[in-house]
Design a protein around this motif. Sequence first.
Motif, short mmCIF file in Angstrom:
data_model
loop_
_atom_site.label_atom_id
_atom_site.label_comp_id
_atom_site.label_asym_id
_atom_site.label_seq_id
_atom_site.Cartn_x
_atom_site.Cartn_y
_atom_site.Cartn_z
N ASP A 53 0.84 -1.20 0.00
CA ASP A 53 0.00 0.00 0.00
C ASP A 53 0.87 1.25 0.00
O ASP A 53 1.89 1.30 0.70
N PRO A 55 0.92 5.73 0.16
CA PRO A 55 0.13 6.92 0.47
C PRO A 55 -0.42 7.55 -0.83
O PRO A 55 0.02 7.18 -1.93
N ILE A 56 -1.34 8.47 -0.70
CA ILE A 56 -1.93 9.11 -1.89
C ILE A 56 -0.93 10.12 -2.42
O ILE A 56 -1.02 11.32 -2.16
N SER A 57 0.03 9.62 -3.15
CA SER A 57 1.17 10.43 -3.59
C SER A 57 1.65 9.89 -4.93
O SER A 57 2.68 9.21 -5.00
N GLU A 58 0.93 10.20 -5.99
CA GLU A 58 1.25 9.59 -7.29
C GLU A 58 2.67 9.92 -7.74
O GLU A 58 3.36 9.08 -8.33
N ASP A 59 3.12 11.14 -7.48
CA ASP A 59 4.48 11.52 -7.88
C ASP A 59 5.50 10.62 -7.16
O ASP A 59 6.38 10.02 -7.80
N ALA A 60 5.37 10.52 -5.86
CA ALA A 60 6.33 9.73 -5.09
C ALA A 60 6.18 8.23 -5.34
O ALA A 60 7.15 7.48 -5.26
N SER B 133 12.12 10.74 -4.07
CA SER B 133 11.42 9.45 -4.04
C SER B 133 12.19 8.38 -4.81
O SER B 133 12.06 7.19 -4.51
N GLU B 168 5.53 14.80 -0.97
CA GLU B 168 5.13 13.40 -1.16
C GLU B 168 6.27 12.45 -0.80
O GLU B 168 6.07 11.43 -0.14
N LEU B 172 6.45 9.86 2.31
CA LEU B 172 6.53 8.43 1.98
C LEU B 172 7.73 7.78 2.68
O LEU B 172 7.64 6.69 3.24
#
Lengths: 321, 341
Positions: A53, A55-60, B133, B168, B172
């Motif tokens: 799963d 997080p809501i982090s499409e870039d990352a 990231s 982000e 993360l």
Amino acid sequence: MSITYLNAIREAQRHLLETDQRVLIYGQDVGLFGGAFKATKGLAEVFPDRVMDAPISEDAIVGTAIGAAIEGLRPIVEMQFADFSTVGFNQIANNAGAFFWRTGVPVPLTVRLPSGGTSGGGPFHSQSLEAVYAHYPGLVVMTPATVSDAYSMLIEAVTIDDPVIFCEHKYLYYHLKADTLEPETLPAGKARIARTGRDATVVTYSAMLHEVLEVAKELANEDVELEIIDLRTVKPLDTDTVIASVARTGRLLCAAEAWPWGGVSAEIIARIANEGFHLLDAPPRRVNAKDTPIPYHPDLWSIHRPAARSILLAVRELLRI
Amino acid sequence: MQTAVDTWTNSTTAPTSARLLEIFRSMMTARLLDEKLAALYRAGKIHGGVFLGKGQEALSAALGQALRRTDVFAPLIRDGAGRLAFGETVVEALRSCLGSPQGPMRSRDGNVHRGRPRDGYLPMISHLGAMISVVGGMLLSRRLRGRRGDIGATCIGDGGVSTGAFHEAVNLAAVEKLPLVIVVANNHYAYSTPIEKQTACRSLVDKAVGYGVQGHTADGTDIVDCCKVIGEAVNRARAGEGPQLVVAELLRLCGHGEHDDANYIDRRLKETTIGRDCLDVARETLQERNIMDAEAIAQLRAEITREIESAVQQVIKEGGPDPFAHDWCALATRRLADPPL
């Protein structure tokens, strides 16, 4: 026993996780919940470390997958909807797409995009973005239209050393079923002649294939035979198969669910005009969605996107019948 | 030839003489190389831009020095010193800046957009925050394959922390408790935009609390403080304490690029502690601690200058790429390349 398009995607991922330790699935709600569409249902139970799963982090999410791919893994990213991939667009287009060219180090990454319209989806849960990704160098863009292709092309996508944008159609998830998976399928980059015919070539892909097949069935009653090409992969584009077909029929129509401007249909017509102008007996045509955001109400949506009815009209104009 | 000493065995945070000397050497090399690059740019020998690290050398070199060669490093614009300390050679830096086909980017990318991903040295893209990231993904991959002990480090500025990509990626990394050190050089200007227009935080280190990571502050002009704080952060990340956010206060002592005269920088800031030249401070520190005397420093400077001059001659001789013999395929899987139109 029948298998749906969605099941095929899940089974392909199960097969990949079972047979390749490098495969990792990463995305929102893909773990024990099994994904918004259940495309990863039951996989986290068996492969708890490799179905993760995010997080809501499409870039990352995409950035993380790029890093994992550089290090030798074969990540599959699930975007919850293709529409949200625009938040990760920079990583896909500028980082993943340019990485091999800049460094010589491949990025074997697959991004699954649940694409296309469904009734009531509205502006932000319905988009078809294959042309946007095909525009950027360094990416392979797949658009499977059949259950067998959904299975075999996803497996092939993960074996490819380049970033693959895998556009799977949400409407086909539950609506499209097959009794068995075909044992042999074409490789990426090869289009399939889904139906042979002598009167006109219709080039299409993804869910629109099924609308076009319906049109062909109807026209067969009038002794009009359409040749239908399912592109399967929009980048690379199998121009050879399209030209060979146009050489037989002399007429070309492109049907795609995406917006018209600078799209896959426009690209095919540009190539045929350039390389096969002398083969054409009539100006090539295209049918695409209207150039507006995708409407919410089913009555608007059914007119906004191409469907058998509007494709049939375009074929009649192409053939002057 | 500049070579970074392997710091594998270096597990203490103490700013020992040996560490300070290594950091100082990278700082000096970076400064002299920057001066040479600026001269080459003004002489029209460099295509595109030149982006220098003047004022940021102590922070950058302290980070490069604290890393092991097996770690992952994603430097940013003003990290010439850190790149050298992590093991990049002067020749390799020049090859990218002068567009030599023998460089790691083979003339396809230049200036600060260079690296060797197979060696854990990532080439930045221009979109700020995007590499954080990617470092995280490399660390995640190593964790999944059971490879322990490596950390990742990446650099950003007071402007870059405003991006969604930064947010982000740090969030993360915190969620996954990755061994990542994020070094923020607060040089008070993002191109021309002052820090007041980037953040309402009292200090950028306050962001650490929001992300649930450990935060540290350093005086970016002081070689000893940089060495100590970065060393501590690196050790904590390696010990499994999760991401570490280091915020260093300093001032950019040059333009954003060599095209920029930086007349927007408040003159009063230059008179404060952050306006000190870290290389001057380091020079004084080394002399005070009897690590090097003025004569030895002058000798080192002369030695590095010779090294740079000879590297420039070598790289200029390598010439540029042949566009007609170039491989114009963007895919690793050649059979999937769209045929040229």
